[in-house]
Motif scaffolding. Structure first.
Motif, mmCIF file in Angstrom:
data_model
loop_
_atom_site.group_PDB
_atom_site.id
_atom_site.type_symbol
_atom_site.label_atom_id
_atom_site.label_comp_id
_atom_site.label_asym_id
_atom_site.label_seq_id
_atom_site.Cartn_x
_atom_site.Cartn_y
_atom_site.Cartn_z
ATOM 1 N N ASP A 175 73.023 20.947 106.061
ATOM 2 C CA ASP A 175 71.898 21.033 106.657
ATOM 3 C C ASP A 175 70.768 20.978 105.150
ATOM 4 N N ALA A 193 71.677 26.816 110.749
ATOM 5 C CA ALA A 193 71.432 25.918 110.452
ATOM 6 C C ALA A 193 73.183 26.016 109.291
ATOM 7 N N LYS A 229 71.309 17.633 103.336
ATOM 8 C CA LYS A 229 69.660 16.964 104.066
ATOM 9 C C LYS A 229 68.988 17.654 103.295
ATOM 10 N N LEU A 250 64.628 20.103 110.230
ATOM 11 C CA LEU A 250 66.255 19.456 110.337
ATOM 12 C C LEU A 250 65.727 19.898 111.868
ATOM 13 N N ASN A 290 64.311 16.191 112.195
ATOM 14 C CA ASN A 290 65.286 14.977 111.800
ATOM 15 C C ASN A 290 64.284 14.042 110.670
ATOM 16 N N TYR A 315 63.003 14.596 106.853
ATOM 17 C CA TYR A 315 63.280 15.094 105.548
ATOM 18 C C TYR A 315 62.264 14.090 104.546
#
Ligand SMILES: Cc1cc2nc3c(=O)[nH]c(=O)nc-3n(C[C@H](O)[C@H](O)[C@H](O)COP(=O)(O)OP(=O)(O)OC[C@H]3O[C@@H](n4cnc5c(N)ncnc54)[C@H](O)[C@@H]3O)c2cc1C
Length: 406
Positions: free
Chosen positions: A9, A31, A150, A315, A318, A320
């Motif tokens: 993550d 995470a 991510k 996160l 969703n 970024y």
């Protein structure tokens, strides 16, 4: 599975105070988090005088432990250019000098207990975006491995290369950078071990100060921070100023050096923006340092924690993108950045004072007033009243102060 095949993550680059605080918060939020550092030991070498005031223990919910909070500090002594000192001492501990290596190891242990993974001797040499993720190239024992995340939180200290690799300009300008040099010395004496000692003056430490931060009996961090541009003008570097001063101190000159530390300190030049797509930056890498005294441990931990909170939010959503992450910049200015900007202004004011001005102020301003100016807690009106009362006999100083009020 090999660690480099996992999609994390968040990958945190740098296991200093900011990276470890971020890792801890991310792990707490469930995470998957990897913390990479090029060093071979957490907290070592330290590049730090290890002073931390109680305020930060409270903000970070930490309780000082004797293993790493090695010296209780009850006050400070400021020495003016003419050698006169102003002492402020309380009955109670106002903070501690840490054994940073032990302190950071405890942060690391706590982060790992909650599920974070730490890899040392892993130097990130490249970072790029690929299919909405970040790919890091990492040198490990002369091999290059790849890690994917991510999000990346860049906590890589003053060099701050990771953010720049991902397109965020974090370059420090010379005027807002200090050059630090320090010895941990033992077999020294002649100072109150429950106080921090700060020495000022253009001959001692131009645009900065020399410090003694006691660590235990007869042992202290003895260092200097000066403007990074100073050596160009005076032809003396931070080490030379420090060595010269130590030789003038009877209680220090015969001491033994048990560690040497050097490093830059970003003391201003706050970033307008601390995010990009898939990226947040914290700690020294994001210039999160007090511009007056150069302290950054507490601010770095707080910044790391705030970056992690925003990473957890991203996160969950969703999302970024820079647009989504950049809420973090505003939150940081609201919690800390605006206060530091005020302090930067106070530093710019102090920089214009001559040694004579400093001597005059040391004799006419009380310790409480000096602290209020330094902490930026006085309103402009209160500052104006204070200086009008104090500076009637010194028109040159009034002119400098007036510029500050404009
Ligand atoms: C001489 C000196 C004295 C100081 N004294 C004090 C003090 O008394 N009190 C105080 O509060 N502050 C002090 N500071 C400031 C304080 O040390 C910093 O503000 C603080 O360490 C910042 O923490 P950080 O986690 O942001 O960065 P750092 O502690 O610098 O950690 C960054 C980490 O990133 C790692 N890293 C960097 N690049 C890479 C890469 N490419 N790949 C992998 N890892 C990487 C480094 O190895 C390092 O471990 C001092 C600083 C100096 C230089």
């Amino acid at each position: 599975m090999d660690s480099n095949e996992v999609l994390y993550d968040v990958i945190v680059v740098g296991a200093g105070p900011s990276g470890l605080a971020a890792g801890l918060e991310l792990a707490k939020g469930n995470a998957s988090v990897l913390i990479l550092d090029r060093k071979q030991e957490i907290g070592c070498p330290k590049r730090c005088a290890e002073g931390l005031s109680n305020r930060w223990f409270d903000i970070m919910n930490l309780k000082p432990k004797p293993e790493w909070a090695v010296q209780e500090i009850k006050g400070a002594v400021l020495y003016g250019p003419n050698g006169k000192d102003v002492k402020m001492k309380s009955e109670n501990a106002l903070g501690y000098v840490l054994e940073r290596k032990m302190f950071e190891k405890e942060l690391a242990i706590n982060a790992v207990k909650l599920g974070a993974k730490i890899l040392l001797k892993h130097q990130v040499i490249n970072a790029k975006r690929e299919n909405g993720l970040v790919k890091l190239e990492v040198e490990v024992n002369n091999e290059v491995k790849e890690f994917k995340g991510k999000l990346v939180i860049a906590c890589d200290g003053i060099d701050s290369l990771i953010a720049r690799m991902l397109g965020l300009n974090t370059k420090n300008n010379l005027n807002d950078t200090d050059s630090g040099y320090q010895y941990e010395m033992t077999g020294i004496s002649g100072y109150d071990e429950n106080c921090l000692h700060l020495y000022f003056g253009t001959q001692v430490a131009p645009r900065g100060y020399i410090w003694i931060f006691p660590k235990r009996e007869g042992t202290a961090n003895v260092g200097i921070g000066i403007g990074a541009y100073v050596s160009n003008e005076t032809k003396l570097n931070a080490k030379e100023y420090l060595d010269r001063w130590i030789q003038s101190q009877p209680g220090l000159k015969n001491g033994s050096i048990i560690e040497v530390n050097a490093g830059g300190i970003p003391v201003g030049g706050f970033l307008e923006k601390m995010t990009a797509d898939n990226l947040l930056v914290a700690g020294d890498a994001g210039h999160m340092v007090d511009p007056i005294h150069g302290g950054g441990i507490g601010i770095a931990m707080e910044g790391g924690r705030l970056a992690a909170k925003n990473a957890l939010r991203a996160l969950k959503e969703n999302d970024y993108t820079d647009k989504n992450l950049n809420q973090y910049t505003q939150e940081w200015f609201d919690t800390r950045g605006n206060e530091l900007k005020r302090r930067l202004k106070s530093r710019h004011l102090l920089e214009q004072l001559s040694d004579d001005d400093f001597n005059y102020l040391a004799e006419s301003i009380t310790m409480d007033e000096a602290l209020a100016i330094g902490n930026g807690t006085l309103s402009k009106t209160d500052m104006a009243i204070l200086f009008t009362k104090k500076l009637v006999k010194r028109p040159g100083l009034v002119a400098i102060m007036m510029k500050y009020f404009q």
